[in-house]
Design a protein around this motif. Structure first.
Motif, mmCIF file in Angstrom:
data_model
loop_
_atom_site.group_PDB
_atom_site.id
_atom_site.type_symbol
_atom_site.label_atom_id
_atom_site.label_comp_id
_atom_site.label_asym_id
_atom_site.label_seq_id
_atom_site.Cartn_x
_atom_site.Cartn_y
_atom_site.Cartn_z
ATOM 1 N N GLU A 138 89.143 56.713 35.888
ATOM 2 C CA GLU A 138 89.802 55.584 35.221
ATOM 3 C C GLU A 138 91.145 55.219 35.858
ATOM 4 O O GLU A 138 91.471 54.042 35.994
ATOM 5 C CB GLU A 138 90.008 55.906 33.733
ATOM 6 N N ASP A 139 91.937 56.209 36.236
ATOM 7 C CA ASP A 139 93.253 55.942 36.820
ATOM 8 C C ASP A 139 93.077 55.328 38.216
ATOM 9 O O ASP A 139 92.521 55.964 39.116
ATOM 10 C CB ASP A 139 94.037 57.253 36.927
ATOM 11 N N PRO A 140 93.523 54.074 38.430
ATOM 12 C CA PRO A 140 93.297 53.414 39.725
ATOM 13 C C PRO A 140 93.961 54.135 40.904
ATOM 14 O O PRO A 140 93.421 54.122 42.010
ATOM 15 C CB PRO A 140 93.895 52.016 39.528
ATOM 16 N N VAL A 141 95.113 54.768 40.662
ATOM 17 C CA VAL A 141 95.794 55.500 41.736
ATOM 18 C C VAL A 141 94.972 56.721 42.135
ATOM 19 O O VAL A 141 94.743 56.983 43.323
ATOM 20 C CB VAL A 141 97.217 55.921 41.303
ATOM 21 N N LYS A 142 94.489 57.466 41.141
ATOM 22 C CA LYS A 142 93.664 58.641 41.431
ATOM 23 C C LYS A 142 92.349 58.235 42.087
ATOM 24 O O LYS A 142 91.881 58.896 43.030
ATOM 25 C CB LYS A 142 93.387 59.414 40.140
ATOM 26 N N ARG A 143 91.761 57.142 41.614
ATOM 27 C CA ARG A 143 90.497 56.671 42.200
ATOM 28 C C ARG A 143 90.690 56.301 43.668
ATOM 29 O O ARG A 143 89.891 56.677 44.532
ATOM 30 C CB ARG A 143 89.957 55.485 41.402
ATOM 31 N N LEU A 144 91.774 55.566 43.967
ATOM 32 C CA LEU A 144 92.056 55.188 45.357
ATOM 33 C C LEU A 144 92.335 56.432 46.200
ATOM 34 O O LEU A 144 91.907 56.517 47.355
ATOM 35 C CB LEU A 144 93.248 54.233 45.408
ATOM 36 N N SER A 145 93.016 57.394 45.616
ATOM 37 C CA SER A 145 93.295 58.657 46.297
ATOM 38 C C SER A 145 92.003 59.348 46.725
ATOM 39 O O SER A 145 91.862 59.774 47.880
ATOM 40 C CB SER A 145 94.103 59.572 45.371
ATOM 41 N N ILE A 146 91.047 59.433 45.811
ATOM 42 C CA ILE A 146 89.768 60.097 46.109
ATOM 43 C C ILE A 146 88.923 59.266 47.068
ATOM 44 O O ILE A 146 88.345 59.783 48.028
ATOM 45 C CB ILE A 146 88.975 60.369 44.808
ATOM 46 N N GLU A 147 88.861 57.962 46.833
ATOM 47 C CA GLU A 147 88.008 57.098 47.664
ATOM 48 C C GLU A 147 88.455 57.052 49.116
ATOM 49 O O GLU A 147 87.626 56.936 50.023
ATOM 50 C CB GLU A 147 87.996 55.685 47.087
ATOM 51 N N THR A 148 89.763 57.129 49.341
ATOM 52 C CA THR A 148 90.284 57.021 50.711
ATOM 53 C C THR A 148 90.861 58.335 51.231
ATOM 54 O O THR A 148 91.423 58.370 52.322
ATOM 55 C CB THR A 148 91.371 55.937 50.796
ATOM 56 N N SER A 149 90.726 59.396 50.430
ATOM 57 C CA SER A 149 91.179 60.725 50.828
ATOM 58 C C SER A 149 92.647 60.741 51.267
ATOM 59 O O SER A 149 92.991 61.187 52.363
ATOM 60 C CB SER A 149 90.290 61.271 51.956
ATOM 61 N N HIS A 150 93.499 60.231 50.385
ATOM 62 C CA HIS A 150 94.947 60.322 50.549
ATOM 63 C C HIS A 150 95.499 61.078 49.341
ATOM 64 O O HIS A 150 95.096 60.777 48.216
ATOM 65 C CB HIS A 150 95.593 58.937 50.606
#
Length: 449
Positions: A138-150
């Protein structure tokens, strides 16, 4: 080299990078040379290592869906799973059944039957059902972190600095290769001549708009080119070439490159000076001085004088008002070069950024009196963090009233950069997603008369 041995070699490299904090590009290059790996295998080995590194957090998210969270995996088992899943999801040249077979064979050789069964079960499950979606995060920052491995702290930091969309574009760009660029040695060959020769040798090239010496290699291995072996060109990112252009070096001047290794910018400056005058190049590490000397020798440049010295102590070496130009290409977090060095994003912390920003401020403070009145100082980094860029410049100007931003810097930028996204009153921030370059910051200061 068999595919089995190649994948085993990739796992060994990945473990050394992760456990010993080894530099990926150096370890890969050493392995290729020491084992005399063929060009064909070299490409696959590099892809396996860089790709697995690049998507490490994403791959761990996938693994977690198939492994009990209480089950502790040996480092090599996790690495084998990461590498195998990377191939299954992101590469399409090798069929899944072959990837699974090789992984199971490696597991048998390294471990025991139980480990091999686990590897087989996880990979076949993914083959049948695919990997879990990230939409449930749900958290967009965490999702982007996982999706782009940052790392999540880094994504959050960038969102606070640049907003979500720019951060997303930057994270996505960091997952993809950028073309190699080269710089001609203009006293040996013209850009037109170099491009014609490269094209006749089967390369696909285009001129850089960042530097009149720059060429972008869109297809072909430049290390195999005779131009490279004869010292007529050097490999350099376009963003770094921009530094050599914007320092506006003139023949006969006296120039300081305070943090010089490995010497790409120093040699560019020396070329701009037509090998006349002096470039005094320093670096903190003695062994890196050899790299500067070697680079100068390759390009037949004799006006570079390289010497080991901490930039923060250069006032002990030189008198005030000595230099016409000064370059401070400061030590930094390197967060702009993750496309080529993906291990950087896992090895840095916010504390590193703050520590480095203090070093950057100290270097600028030390260097400032060494510039002649009306002289120019270029400050640059290969990072995208404002704490190391704009904020360092702001701090310096607040403490040095005899310096100002040179407004001609903005007028002299290449036309496509004059209205770039990253232009502010303090300089130019290049983002990796915009011009197929490294993430990079530079500005030019003038010492008032």
């Amino acid at each position: 080299m068999s595919k089995y041995l190649l994948r085993n070699t990739a796992i060994e490299l990945l473990l050394r990078i992760e456990q010993d904090s080894g530099y990926s590009h150096l370890l890969i290059n050493h392995e290729i040379k020491s084992k005399n790996i063929s060009p064909k295998d070299e490409g696959l080995l590099t892809e396996l290592v860089y790709g697995t590194l690049q998507y490490k957090m994403t791959l761990d998210y996938y693994i977690a869906a198939f492994i009990d969270k209480n089950k502790k995996l040996s480092p090599w088992v996790r690495m084998l799973l990461r590498m195998s899943i990377y191939q299954m999801i992101y590469l399409d040249k090798v069929p899944d059944h072959a990837i699974i077979h090789e992984a199971v064979e490696i597991a048998k050789q390294r471990g025991h039957k139980g480990v091999a069964s686990l590897i087989n079960a996880v990979l076949r499950n993914i083959q049948r059902n695919g990997v879990p979606s990230t939409n449930d995060i749900e958290d967009p920052v965490k999702r982007l972190s996982i999706e782009t491995s940052h790392p999540e702290w880094l994504v959050k930091r960038w969102v606070n600095c640049y907003g979500y969309e720019t951060t997303k574009e930057m994270c996505v760009a960091n997952l993809h290769h950028k073309p190699i660029s080269i710089r001609i040695q203009p006293m040996k060959i013209s850009r037109i001549e170099a491009m014609e020769q490269l094209e006749s040798d089967g390369f696909t090239v285009s001129p850089s708009t960042f530097s009149e010496q720059g060429i972008i290699i869109e297809k072909g291995n430049i290390l195999k080119s005779s131009l490279f072996t004869k010292g007529m060109i050097t490999i350099q990112d376009q963003s770094s070439m921009l530094v050599g252009e914007m320092i506006n070096a003139q023949p006969g001047q006296t120039i300081l490159d305070a943090c010089s290794a490995p010497g790409g910018k120093a040699t560019h400056i020396a070329e701009k000076m037509r090998n006349e005058g002096n470039v005094f190049a320093h670096d903190l590490h003695k062994k890196k001085i050899k790299l500067i000397d070697e680079k100068a020798k390759e390009l037949t440049l004799t006006n570079i004088k390289a010497e080991q010295m901490d930039a923060r102590k250069l006032r002990e070496r030189y008198e005030e008002d000595t230099f016409d130009r000064i370059l401070v290409d400061a030590p930094c977090s390197g967060l702009g070069v993750m496309r080529g060095k993906p291990d950087i994003k896992y090895n840095k912390s916010e504390e590193d950024i703050e520590r480095l920003s203090e070093i950057q401020k100290e270097i600028l403070s030390t260097i400032a009196p060494l510039l002649k009145p009306n002289g120019l100082l270029v400050y640059s980094t290969c990072t995208v963090d404002p704490s190391e860029n704009e904020k360092v410049v702001q701090d310096f100007l607040s403490r040095n009233q005899n310096y100002e931003i040179d407004q001609e810097f903005f007028n002299e930028l290449p036309s496509e950069l004059k209205n770039a996204q990253g232009v502010t009153k303090y300089g130019l921030q290049l983002f990796p997603q915009n011009y197929q370059t490294d993430g990079f910051f530079l500005t030019r200061l003038m010492r008032k008369s």
